[in-house]
Design a protein around this motif. Structure first.
Motif, PDB file in Angstrom:
ATOM      1  N   THR A 131     -10.341   3.284 -10.274  1.00 18.46           N
ATOM      2  CA  THR A 131      -9.840   1.946 -10.505  1.00 18.46           C
ATOM      3  C   THR A 131      -9.013   1.507  -9.301  1.00 18.46           C
ATOM      4  O   THR A 131      -8.249   2.281  -8.732  1.00 18.46           O
ATOM      5  CB  THR A 131      -8.966   1.903 -11.763  1.00 18.46           C
ATOM      6  OG1 THR A 131      -9.792   2.121 -12.889  1.00 18.46           O
ATOM      7  CG2 THR A 131      -8.269   0.573 -11.919  1.00 18.46           C
ATOM      8  N   ILE A 132      -9.195   0.271  -8.907  1.00 17.13           N
ATOM      9  CA  ILE A 132      -8.422  -0.269  -7.793  1.00 17.13           C
ATOM     10  C   ILE A 132      -7.023  -0.615  -8.283  1.00 17.13           C
ATOM     11  O   ILE A 132      -6.859  -1.353  -9.252  1.00 17.13           O
ATOM     12  CB  ILE A 132      -9.103  -1.525  -7.211  1.00 17.13           C
ATOM     13  CG1 ILE A 132     -10.511  -1.178  -6.694  1.00 17.13           C
ATOM     14  CG2 ILE A 132      -8.264  -2.145  -6.098  1.00 17.13           C
ATOM     15  CD1 ILE A 132     -11.325  -2.377  -6.254  1.00 17.13           C
ATOM     16  N   ASN A 133      -6.022  -0.043  -7.632  1.00 15.79           N
ATOM     17  CA  ASN A 133      -4.648  -0.401  -7.960  1.00 15.79           C
ATOM     18  C   ASN A 133      -3.799  -0.425  -6.691  1.00 15.79           C
ATOM     19  O   ASN A 133      -4.220   0.035  -5.632  1.00 15.79           O
ATOM     20  CB  ASN A 133      -4.055   0.535  -9.029  1.00 15.79           C
ATOM     21  CG  ASN A 133      -4.008   1.990  -8.603  1.00 15.79           C
ATOM     22  OD1 ASN A 133      -3.855   2.302  -7.428  1.00 15.79           O
ATOM     23  ND2 ASN A 133      -4.128   2.879  -9.570  1.00 15.79           N
ATOM     24  N   ALA A 134      -2.609  -0.983  -6.809  1.00 12.60           N
ATOM     25  CA  ALA A 134      -1.760  -1.187  -5.638  1.00 12.60           C
ATOM     26  C   ALA A 134      -1.403   0.120  -4.950  1.00 12.60           C
ATOM     27  O   ALA A 134      -1.340   0.181  -3.713  1.00 12.60           O
ATOM     28  CB  ALA A 134      -0.490  -1.940  -6.049  1.00 12.60           C
ATOM     29  N   GLU A 135      -1.164   1.166  -5.722  1.00 14.52           N
ATOM     30  CA  GLU A 135      -0.780   2.438  -5.131  1.00 14.52           C
ATOM     31  C   GLU A 135      -1.907   3.017  -4.299  1.00 14.52           C
ATOM     32  O   GLU A 135      -1.687   3.510  -3.184  1.00 14.52           O
ATOM     33  CB  GLU A 135      -0.368   3.416  -6.228  1.00 14.52           C
ATOM     34  CG  GLU A 135       0.297   4.680  -5.717  1.00 14.52           C
ATOM     35  CD  GLU A 135       1.604   4.421  -4.988  1.00 14.52           C
ATOM     36  OE1 GLU A 135       1.930   5.208  -4.073  1.00 14.52           O
ATOM     37  OE2 GLU A 135       2.290   3.426  -5.306  1.00 14.52           O
ATOM     38  N   SER A 297     -18.352  -8.976  -5.329  1.00 14.52           N
ATOM     39  CA  SER A 297     -17.593  -7.840  -4.815  1.00 14.52           C
ATOM     40  C   SER A 297     -16.462  -8.329  -3.928  1.00 14.52           C
ATOM     41  O   SER A 297     -16.563  -9.394  -3.303  1.00 14.52           O
ATOM     42  CB  SER A 297     -18.514  -6.903  -4.022  1.00 14.52           C
ATOM     43  OG  SER A 297     -17.798  -5.813  -3.477  1.00 14.52           O
ATOM     44  N   ALA A 298     -15.368  -7.560  -3.896  1.00 10.66           N
ATOM     45  CA  ALA A 298     -14.223  -7.936  -3.078  1.00 10.66           C
ATOM     46  C   ALA A 298     -13.655  -6.708  -2.383  1.00 10.66           C
ATOM     47  O   ALA A 298     -13.747  -5.588  -2.889  1.00 10.66           O
ATOM     48  CB  ALA A 298     -13.150  -8.596  -3.927  1.00 10.66           C
ATOM     49  N   LEU A 299     -13.072  -6.927  -1.212  1.00 12.21           N
ATOM     50  CA  LEU A 299     -12.384  -5.867  -0.477  1.00 12.21           C
ATOM     51  C   LEU A 299     -10.903  -5.912  -0.793  1.00 12.21           C
ATOM     52  O   LEU A 299     -10.248  -6.952  -0.615  1.00 12.21           O
ATOM     53  CB  LEU A 299     -12.612  -6.037   1.026  1.00 12.21           C
ATOM     54  CG  LEU A 299     -11.815  -5.115   1.959  1.00 12.21           C
ATOM     55  CD1 LEU A 299     -12.122  -3.648   1.676  1.00 12.21           C
ATOM     56  CD2 LEU A 299     -12.093  -5.456   3.413  1.00 12.21           C
ATOM     57  N   ASN A 300     -10.377  -4.815  -1.297  1.00 14.94           N
ATOM     58  CA  ASN A 300      -8.962  -4.681  -1.616  1.00 14.94           C
ATOM     59  C   ASN A 300      -8.421  -5.832  -2.470  1.00 14.94           C
ATOM     60  O   ASN A 300      -7.416  -6.476  -2.134  1.00 14.94           O
ATOM     61  CB  ASN A 300      -8.134  -4.585  -0.319  1.00 14.94           C
ATOM     62  CG  ASN A 300      -8.506  -3.387   0.515  1.00 14.94           C
ATOM     63  OD1 ASN A 300      -8.992  -2.387   0.007  1.00 14.94           O
ATOM     64  ND2 ASN A 300      -8.290  -3.488   1.824  1.00 14.94           N
ATOM     65  N   PRO A 301      -9.102  -6.135  -3.598  1.00 17.04           N
ATOM     66  CA  PRO A 301      -8.628  -7.233  -4.438  1.00 17.04           C
ATOM     67  C   PRO A 301      -7.274  -6.928  -5.063  1.00 17.04           C
ATOM     68  O   PRO A 301      -6.971  -5.765  -5.381  1.00 17.04           O
ATOM     69  CB  PRO A 301      -9.718  -7.351  -5.509  1.00 17.04           C
ATOM     70  CG  PRO A 301     -10.275  -5.961  -5.612  1.00 17.04           C
ATOM     71  CD  PRO A 301     -10.260  -5.435  -4.195  1.00 17.04           C
ATOM     72  N   ALA A 302      -6.469  -7.946  -5.237  1.00 15.70           N
ATOM     73  CA  ALA A 302      -5.182  -7.773  -5.930  1.00 15.70           C
ATOM     74  C   ALA A 302      -5.480  -7.453  -7.381  1.00 15.70           C
ATOM     75  O   ALA A 302      -6.425  -7.980  -7.968  1.00 15.70           O
ATOM     76  CB  ALA A 302      -4.355  -9.044  -5.818  1.00 15.70           C
TER      77      ALA A 302
END
Length: 303
Positions: A131-135, A297-302
């Motif tokens: 999962t994409i997350n800030a950390e 698709s997105a690169l480094n989405p918030a």
């Protein structure tokens, strides 16, 4: 250095036979009719323009080295031969790699060792339901390709009366290094702050072991990514059931080194290309997880 938390992180006739079935499921055991993943392998045509954008260091040998935790059916798990990694994550990334004129080669790894392996150069990419997350975004670039939430499961009948909003005093199974561990830790703290008994949290290196612990009765329930929980219940032949609704849905992402932004950008374009040509939807439908499809698709989405 790395915080690997993030979503990630499935019986027989008699009780002993049931545990064996779970083990077989984790190694690719199939159900009777049209099981998830059945049918022809999904492939994608190479895109010469995209292939030309792949950094020379990666495309030189025509292979992209992938780190993955192969205990997470139906996303990534071992087939019946005990060594071939299969699953919807694998089939989908194979198509993305093919768009780039590359062949993906998978190496099984503990989940919490993959991102450090990407950073060290052991793997050129991490594909393992991250999962994409800030950390995570502090240490790697991430390209979104799917969406999943968290869901709980328990033994059929819910004899333990599991309530996901009040699991105080229960024994709960999670896979090591996942957002589910953070989730259940926070719930346990809420229990003790409110004067209730803590949740006993048992961590397992393999998701299949966490699932087996619930099936055997060692743990009262587990929480895992929504497609993984649903697959576990389906493969349990009535031995497990889902509890509560899916919550906290978020995108999965492919992970590459922080200094490889150009490669991350072309990966994003390749994901968008398989979405556009229909390969993406075909792969997800084949595995019965098309409910997690994204449209862009997105690169480094918030997040």
């Amino acid at each position: 250095m790395f915080n690997t938390n993030g979503a990630r992180r499935a019986a027989l006739g008699a009780a002993s036979a049931a545990l064996l079935a779970l083990s077989l499921t984790a190694c690719g055991e199939k159900e009777n009719t049209a099981p998830p993943g059945a049918g022809p392998t999904v492939t994608a045509a190479a895109d010469s323009a995209l292939a030309g954008k792949v950094p020379d260091a990666i495309k030189a040998d025509g292979v992209i080295k992938v780190g993955t935790d192969s205990t997470y059916a139906p996303a990534e798990f071992l087939d019946a031969d005990g060594k071939t990694v299969v699953g919807f994550d694998v089939e989908l990334f194979n198509a993305v790699a093919q768009k780039l004129g590359l062949k993906a080669e998978y190496e099984s790894s503990p989940f919490d060792a993959i991102l450090p392996g990407v950073d060290s150069g052991k793997y050129e990419i991490g594909v393992s339901s991250f999962t994409i997350n800030a950390e995570r975004l502090k240490s790697v670039n991430m390209v979104s390709y799917f969406s999943a939430g968290t869901q709980w499961a328990t033994k059929a009948g819910n004899a333990g009366k599991i309530d996901i909003e009040n699991a105080c005093g229960k024994k709960i199974a999670v896979q090591t290094g996942t957002v589910q561990f953070d989730d259940i830790t926070a719930r346990s703290k809420k229990c003790t702050t409110g004067g209730k008994p803590a949740i006993t949290i048992d961590q397992y290196q393999a998701q299949s072991d966490a699932t087996a612990a619930v099936f055997s009765g060692k743990n009262d329930a587990m929480l895992a990514d929504s497609p993984v929980g649903a697959y576990a219940v389906k493969q349990s032949n009535g031995g497990l059931e889902l509890v509560g609704d899916i919550y906290e849905s978020a995108p999965y992402g492919y992970a590459v080194k922080k200094d490889q932004t150009a490669f991350a950008e072309v990966l994003k374009e390749a994901v968008q290309a398989v979405i556009a040509d229909g390969t993406y939807q075909t792969a997800l439908k084949k595995w019965g997880v098309d409910g997690g499809a994204i449209t862009s698709s997105a690169l480094n989405p918030a997040n």
